[in-house]
Design an enzyme around this catalytic site. Structure first.
Site, PDB file in Angstrom:
ATOM      1  CE1 TYR A   1      31.829  37.529  35.419  1.00  0.00           C
ATOM      2  CE2 TYR A   1      31.868  35.426  34.278  1.00  0.00           C
ATOM      3  CZ  TYR A   1      32.429  36.664  34.531  1.00  0.00           C
ATOM      4  OH  TYR A   1      33.578  37.026  33.888  1.00  0.00           O
TER       5      TYR A   1
ATOM      6  CE  LYS B   1      32.092  53.644  39.331  1.00  0.00           C
ATOM      7  NZ  LYS B   1      33.251  54.522  39.090  1.00  0.00           N
TER       8      LYS B   1
ATOM      9  CG  ASP C   1      36.714  38.158  34.033  1.00  0.00           C
ATOM     10  OD1 ASP C   1      37.504  37.216  33.907  1.00  0.00           O
ATOM     11  OD2 ASP C   1      36.196  38.757  33.062  1.00  0.00           O
TER      12      ASP C   1
ATOM     13  CG  ASP D   1      42.464  38.606  32.184  1.00  0.00           C
ATOM     14  OD1 ASP D   1      42.362  37.633  32.956  1.00  0.00           O
ATOM     15  OD2 ASP D   1      42.252  38.532  30.952  1.00  0.00           O
TER      16      ASP D   1
END
Ligand code: NAD
Ligand code: IPM
Ligand code: MN
Length: 330
Positions: free
Chosen positions: A124, A170, A227, A231
């Site tokens: 971001y 990761k 993010d 969801d």
């Protein structure tokens, strides 16, 4: 007197935020509200998605409730997503996204975990550039931001029954950035011997959100992974209509449902206000440290769904019927 900056934004934000406000005003009768503009309609009117007056109003109040914005999926000159603008301008560095089973609505009962999303950097940072036929995005991870999100996450884990903190990263393919993130979270957690810390690579972590949701207590992760995971995880509450969140900074907090402006159902009076109402409960908990008030709202939602959840699932109740049902249970 508690003050709240209220920004319904676009689409169903204009329907679910007034609903959540009704519930808040019942629980915090002396709440003073300050309306403000933010979003796409605001951009069309003023040429900016978040005017400086809105940022000032949020800081002056110290607390804000935001609905959603309709961001275009094409690049529009001068436009930047309102929510990203507010997160960055106000340094709202921690995004808390609780996932809890709800009566009748959730696909399984007994699920209760919290996603703690780093909210200011990672992908971001939006550092993208094009070099001929090559497009490059830089992912920014800093020690300062990783330590402070680690601190928030371990603090919250220490307050929960299971006290399990899972770092999702990761670092196998991004050892420099995600290695730093992971090491900083572990460093922040070192002062909390009562919290068990483990870690998972993001791909297997996603599978486990689906196949073993009860394995999680608190997840802490970088911005984009948070993010996506939040969801996916919202499935266990009942979907986007049931997923609350709060963005926390040093000087202000901003609650918002995880969902967007839902243009497909906007203006029909059928948007589910529960995500917004549960976000309001997070404000009560984290902006005003009123745990009792927050639980009162959450329990009213649960009690309403126990009696009327089947009707909600069947689509028989609209925004105002659901809101009235929750208000009755307060
Ligand atoms: P969305 O969350 O708006 O909608 C996804 C689906 O979920 C739609 O079918 C919608 O009808 C349904 N839905 C969402 N909230 C609901 C609710 N409260 N009750 C009932 N159904 C609900 O996501 P999208 O369709 O991908 O995006 C639409 C717009 O919202 C886009 O412009 C996007 O940029 C924006 N968006 C904004 C935010 C935000 O402001 N925080 C978040 C996500 C998307
Ligand atoms: C969210 C949303 C935002 C994000 C969008 C609207 C910029 O998806 O709050 O999860 O990507 O953070
Ligand atoms: Mn999202």
């Amino acid at each position: 007197m508690p003050q709240l900056c209220v920004m319904p934004g676009d689409g169903i934000g204009k329907e679910v935020i007034p609903a959540a406000l009704q519930v808040l005003q019942e629980v915090i009768p002396d709440l003073e509200t300050v309306p403000a503009e933010a979003g796409w309609a605001c951009f069309e009117k003023h040429g900016v998605s978040v005017p400086q007056e809105t940022l000032d109003a949020i800081t002056a109040c110290g607390a804000a409730l935001f609905g959603a914005v309709s961001s275009p999926s094409r690049k529009v000159k001068g436009y930047r997503s309102a929510i990203l603008t507010m997160r960055q301008a106000l340094d709202l560095y921690a995004n808390l996204r609780p996932v809890r089973s709800l009566p009748h609505i959730s696909p399984a009962q007994g699920i209760d975990f919290l996603v703690v999303r780093e909210n200011t950097e990672g992908m971001y940072a939006q550092r993208e550039h094009r070099d001929g036929d090559t497009a490059i995005a830089e992912r920014v991870i800093t020690r300062a931001a990783s330590l402070r999100i680690g601190q928030v996450a371990v603090d919250l884990a220490a307050q929960r029954d299971r006290k399990l903190l899972t770092i999702v990263h990761k670092a196998n393919i991004l050892p420099v950035t995600d290695g730093l993130f992971r090491d900083c979270v572990r460093e922040a957690a070192a002062d909390y011997p009562m919290v068990v810390v483990d870690e998972l690579l993001v791909d297997i972590a996603c599978l486990k959100v689906v196949s073993e949701p009860k394995r999680y207590d608190v997840i802490v992760t970088t911005n984009l992974f948070g993010d996506i995971i939040s969801d996916v995880a919202s499935y266990w509450a009942g979907g986007m209509g049931y997923a609350p969140s709060i963005n926390i900074g040093r000087d202000a907090v901003l609650a918002e449902p995880v969902h967007g402006s839902a243009p497909d159902i906007a203006g029909q009076g059928i948007a589910n206000p529960i995500a917004a109402i549960l976000s309001a409960a997070l404000l009560v908990r984290y902006a005003w440290q009123n745990e009792e008030g927050a639980v009162r709202i959450e329990e009213a939602v649960r009690a309403f769904l126990k009696t009327s959840g089947q009707d909600v699932l069947a689509g028989k109740l609209g925004t105002s019927a659901i809101t009235d049902g929750v208000l009755k249970q307060l």
